[in-house]
Design a protein around this motif. Structure first.
Motif, PDB file in Angstrom:
ATOM      1  N   MET A   1      -2.273   0.647   3.435  1.00 31.12           N
ATOM      2  CA  MET A   1      -2.353   2.117   3.341  1.00 31.12           C
ATOM      3  C   MET A   1      -1.006   2.718   2.945  1.00 31.12           C
ATOM      4  O   MET A   1      -0.935   3.767   2.331  1.00 31.12           O
ATOM      5  CB  MET A   1      -2.813   2.712   4.674  1.00 31.12           C
ATOM      6  N   ASN A   2       0.065   2.036   3.351  1.00 27.54           N
ATOM      7  CA  ASN A   2       1.418   2.513   3.021  1.00 27.54           C
ATOM      8  C   ASN A   2       1.866   2.090   1.624  1.00 27.54           C
ATOM      9  O   ASN A   2       3.036   2.239   1.283  1.00 27.54           O
ATOM     10  CB  ASN A   2       2.439   1.982   4.041  1.00 27.54           C
ATOM     11  N   GLY A   3       0.956   1.475   0.877  1.00 30.21           N
ATOM     12  CA  GLY A   3       1.302   1.102  -0.490  1.00 30.21           C
ATOM     13  C   GLY A   3       1.872  -0.298  -0.611  1.00 30.21           C
ATOM     14  O   GLY A   3       2.381  -0.673  -1.675  1.00 30.21           O
ATOM     15  N   GLY A   4       1.784  -1.084   0.451  1.00 33.35           N
ATOM     16  CA  GLY A   4       2.288  -2.458   0.413  1.00 33.35           C
ATOM     17  C   GLY A   4       1.394  -3.367  -0.414  1.00 33.35           C
ATOM     18  O   GLY A   4       0.300  -2.966  -0.836  1.00 33.35           O
TER      19      GLY A   4
ATOM     20  N   HIS B   1       8.722   0.282  14.939  1.00 33.23           N
ATOM     21  CA  HIS B   1       7.288   0.120  14.696  1.00 33.23           C
ATOM     22  C   HIS B   1       6.913   0.716  13.342  1.00 33.23           C
ATOM     23  O   HIS B   1       7.301   1.834  13.019  1.00 33.23           O
ATOM     24  CB  HIS B   1       6.474   0.811  15.799  1.00 33.23           C
ATOM     25  N   GLY B   2       6.149  -0.044  12.565  1.00 30.11           N
ATOM     26  CA  GLY B   2       5.735   0.421  11.245  1.00 30.11           C
ATOM     27  C   GLY B   2       4.475   1.261  11.287  1.00 30.11           C
ATOM     28  O   GLY B   2       4.161   1.986  10.359  1.00 30.11           O
ATOM     29  N   TYR B   3       3.699   1.117  12.368  1.00 28.98           N
ATOM     30  CA  TYR B   3       2.462   1.893  12.489  1.00 28.98           C
ATOM     31  C   TYR B   3       2.125   2.028  13.966  1.00 28.98           C
ATOM     32  O   TYR B   3       2.681   1.307  14.821  1.00 28.98           O
ATOM     33  CB  TYR B   3       1.321   1.183  11.740  1.00 28.98           C
ATOM     34  N   ALA B   4       1.214   2.943  14.254  1.00 23.98           N
ATOM     35  CA  ALA B   4       0.728   3.090  15.626  1.00 23.98           C
ATOM     36  C   ALA B   4      -0.696   3.623  15.605  1.00 23.98           C
ATOM     37  O   ALA B   4      -1.065   4.409  14.743  1.00 23.98           O
ATOM     38  CB  ALA B   4       1.619   4.040  16.414  1.00 23.98           C
ATOM     39  N   CYS B   5      -1.478   3.137  16.564  1.00 21.25           N
ATOM     40  CA  CYS B   5      -2.854   3.590  16.704  1.00 21.25           C
ATOM     41  C   CYS B   5      -2.973   4.609  17.826  1.00 21.25           C
ATOM     42  O   CYS B   5      -2.387   4.439  18.902  1.00 21.25           O
ATOM     43  CB  CYS B   5      -3.769   2.408  17.027  1.00 21.25           C
ATOM     44  N   ALA B   6      -3.751   5.644  17.540  1.00 20.55           N
ATOM     45  CA  ALA B   6      -4.082   6.632  18.568  1.00 20.55           C
ATOM     46  C   ALA B   6      -5.569   6.441  18.898  1.00 20.55           C
ATOM     47  O   ALA B   6      -6.075   5.324  18.754  1.00 20.55           O
ATOM     48  CB  ALA B   6      -3.806   8.017  18.027  1.00 20.55           C
TER      49      ALA B   6
ATOM     50  N   LEU C   1     -11.943   8.577  11.194  1.00 12.66           N
ATOM     51  CA  LEU C   1     -11.597   7.475  10.283  1.00 12.66           C
ATOM     52  C   LEU C   1     -10.232   7.745   9.665  1.00 12.66           C
ATOM     53  O   LEU C   1      -9.887   8.895   9.413  1.00 12.66           O
ATOM     54  CB  LEU C   1     -12.643   7.374   9.178  1.00 12.66           C
ATOM     55  N   PRO C   2      -9.435   6.690   9.433  1.00  8.22           N
ATOM     56  CA  PRO C   2      -8.131   6.913   8.806  1.00  8.22           C
ATOM     57  C   PRO C   2      -8.303   7.300   7.334  1.00  8.22           C
ATOM     58  O   PRO C   2      -8.866   6.534   6.562  1.00  8.22           O
ATOM     59  CB  PRO C   2      -7.419   5.567   8.953  1.00  8.22           C
ATOM     60  N   ARG C   3      -7.866   8.473   6.977  1.00 14.60           N
ATOM     61  CA  ARG C   3      -7.981   8.955   5.596  1.00 14.60           C
ATOM     62  C   ARG C   3      -6.761   8.506   4.815  1.00 14.60           C
ATOM     63  O   ARG C   3      -5.687   8.318   5.402  1.00 14.60           O
ATOM     64  CB  ARG C   3      -8.051  10.488   5.583  1.00 14.60           C
ATOM     65  N   PRO C   4      -6.887   8.397   3.486  1.00 20.39           N
ATOM     66  CA  PRO C   4      -5.707   8.081   2.680  1.00 20.39           C
ATOM     67  C   PRO C   4      -4.629   9.136   2.950  1.00 20.39           C
ATOM     68  O   PRO C   4      -4.947  10.319   3.085  1.00 20.39           O
ATOM     69  CB  PRO C   4      -6.217   8.193   1.237  1.00 20.39           C
ATOM     70  N   GLY C   5      -3.402   8.697   3.079  1.00 12.25           N
ATOM     71  CA  GLY C   5      -2.315   9.638   3.357  1.00 12.25           C
ATOM     72  C   GLY C   5      -2.187   9.969   4.831  1.00 12.25           C
ATOM     73  O   GLY C   5      -1.373  10.800   5.224  1.00 12.25           O
ATOM     74  N   ALA C   6      -3.010   9.307   5.692  1.00 17.32           N
ATOM     75  CA  ALA C   6      -2.923   9.546   7.138  1.00 17.32           C
ATOM     76  C   ALA C   6      -1.545   9.112   7.640  1.00 17.32           C
ATOM     77  O   ALA C   6      -0.928   8.210   7.068  1.00 17.32           O
ATOM     78  CB  ALA C   6      -4.011   8.758   7.852  1.00 17.32           C
ATOM     79  N   ASP C   7      -1.067   9.770   8.689  1.00 15.67           N
ATOM     80  CA  ASP C   7       0.213   9.401   9.301  1.00 15.67           C
ATOM     81  C   ASP C   7       0.085   7.982   9.861  1.00 15.67           C
ATOM     82  O   ASP C   7      -0.738   7.741  10.744  1.00 15.67           O
ATOM     83  CB  ASP C   7       0.523  10.401  10.426  1.00 15.67           C
TER      84      ASP C   7
ATOM     85  N   ALA D   1      -4.772  -4.513  12.198  1.00 14.41           N
ATOM     86  CA  ALA D   1      -4.284  -3.134  12.047  1.00 14.41           C
ATOM     87  C   ALA D   1      -2.994  -3.128  11.226  1.00 14.41           C
ATOM     88  O   ALA D   1      -2.774  -2.237  10.407  1.00 14.41           O
ATOM     89  CB  ALA D   1      -4.055  -2.516  13.421  1.00 14.41           C
ATOM     90  N   ALA D   2      -2.153  -4.157  11.424  1.00 17.01           N
ATOM     91  CA  ALA D   2      -0.884  -4.225  10.682  1.00 17.01           C
ATOM     92  C   ALA D   2      -1.151  -4.357   9.186  1.00 17.01           C
ATOM     93  O   ALA D   2      -0.492  -3.699   8.370  1.00 17.01           O
ATOM     94  CB  ALA D   2      -0.044  -5.399  11.184  1.00 17.01           C
ATOM     95  N   THR D   3      -2.121  -5.191   8.827  1.00 13.94           N
ATOM     96  CA  THR D   3      -2.451  -5.367   7.406  1.00 13.94           C
ATOM     97  C   THR D   3      -2.979  -4.063   6.816  1.00 13.94           C
ATOM     98  O   THR D   3      -2.571  -3.641   5.734  1.00 13.94           O
ATOM     99  CB  THR D   3      -3.500  -6.489   7.239  1.00 13.94           C
TER     100      THR D   3
END
Ligand SMILES: [Zn+2]
Length: 270
Positions: free
Chosen positions: A58-61, A196-201, A206-212, A51-53
């Motif tokens: 997704m964040n442009g890394g 935290h750089g990300y979090a799962c709900a 599906l996670p869309r581009p630009g998703a929080d 999930a971290a990757t």
């Protein structure tokens, strides 16, 4: 140049990997079903990322996602992750993300209240999983409904669990999964402030581009998930149909919870 359109990467949410004789939970996926699901992913050419990757890319890394990517996540830290899931993941060269509730770790000591939901991983097993390349993420200390907590307890839950995992594992913890999938704007802001750089709900979408990145939706795999349904949602097809009822419930309940939290604040302000 035209951007290559690719389907969003499904993030699957597992809990226990256990048969009906070992767990009554409808979220417990029997080991035989889990083995079939991994076999299918392997044969269909899926590759796993943590999930971290996924969140980082997704964040442009830096980095690239495989052609067919999937994220496997496991909540709570049940001991069967070590016994049942890890050997199968290893067989296929798959990785995963394990969200550990630190207060529930089997050798974490007595709980202030309540009981563990089952036999949980002990610290050495969590460390061994991390050593095998599994991402270890946070899942709070005592699994409360974070969106219902007063600010100080919320902060303790988020910061305490992250710090404890990092101390035990000697490596940074990049993200968390909200217990029960519940969050609010305040919870997401505190999660970010905790580092935290990300979090799962949950969300069953599906996670869309630009998703929080602080609210990545996941798809629930449960005991009753059939192979045709599993195939469809890993292929990002028919998600609203498969999860229609769940999604409606999640949405409606979010409103109830927001109202409840707002009323709570009014009462506390009295
Ligand atoms: Zn949980």
């Amino acid at each position: 140049m035209t951007a290559i359109r690719r389907p969003p990467v499904p993030i699957l949410m597992y809990h226990e990997i256990a048969g009906p004789a070992d767990s009554t939970s409808h979220l417990a996926v029997p080991p035989s079903s889990f083995a079939r699901q991994l076999g299918y992913l392997h044969d269909a050419g899926f590759q796993t990322v943590t999930a971290a990757t996924l969140a980082e890319i997704m964040n442009g890394g830096a980095g690239r996602l495989p052609e067919r990517a999937v994220v496997l996540t496991f909540d709570d830290g049940f001991a069967d992750f070590y016994r049942q899931a890890l050997p199968l993941l290893d067989r296929y060269g798959f990785t995963a993300t394990l969200y550990v509730t630190t207060g529930w770790v089997q050798d974490a000591g007595p709980l202030p209240a309540g009981q563990r939901p089952g036999r949980m991983l002990c610290w050495s097993q969590v460390a061994e999983a991390a050593g095998a390349g599994i991402e270890i993420g946070a899942h709070s200390r005592l699994h409360p409904q974070l969106d219902q907590l007063p600010r100080r307890r919320l902060r303790d839950e988020l910061r305490g669990s992250k710090a404890q995992l990092e101390d035990r594992l000697g490596r940074p913890v990049a993200g968390l999964a909200y217990p029960f999938g519940y969050s609010s704007a305040a919870v997401r802001a505190e999660a970010r402030a905790a580092g935290h750089g990300y979090a799962c709900a949950v969300g069953n979408a599906l996670p869309r581009p630009g998703a929080d990145p602080l609210a990545l939706p996941r798809l629930t795999v449960r005991r009753s998930t059939s192979m045709p349904a599993f195939r469809q949602f890993t292929q990002s097809r028919n998600i609203p149909v498969i999860f229609g009822k769940d999604r409606a419930l999640t949405k409606g309940y979010a409103m109830v919870r927001r109202t409840r939290a707002a009323l709570g604040q009014v009462r506390r302000g009295d």
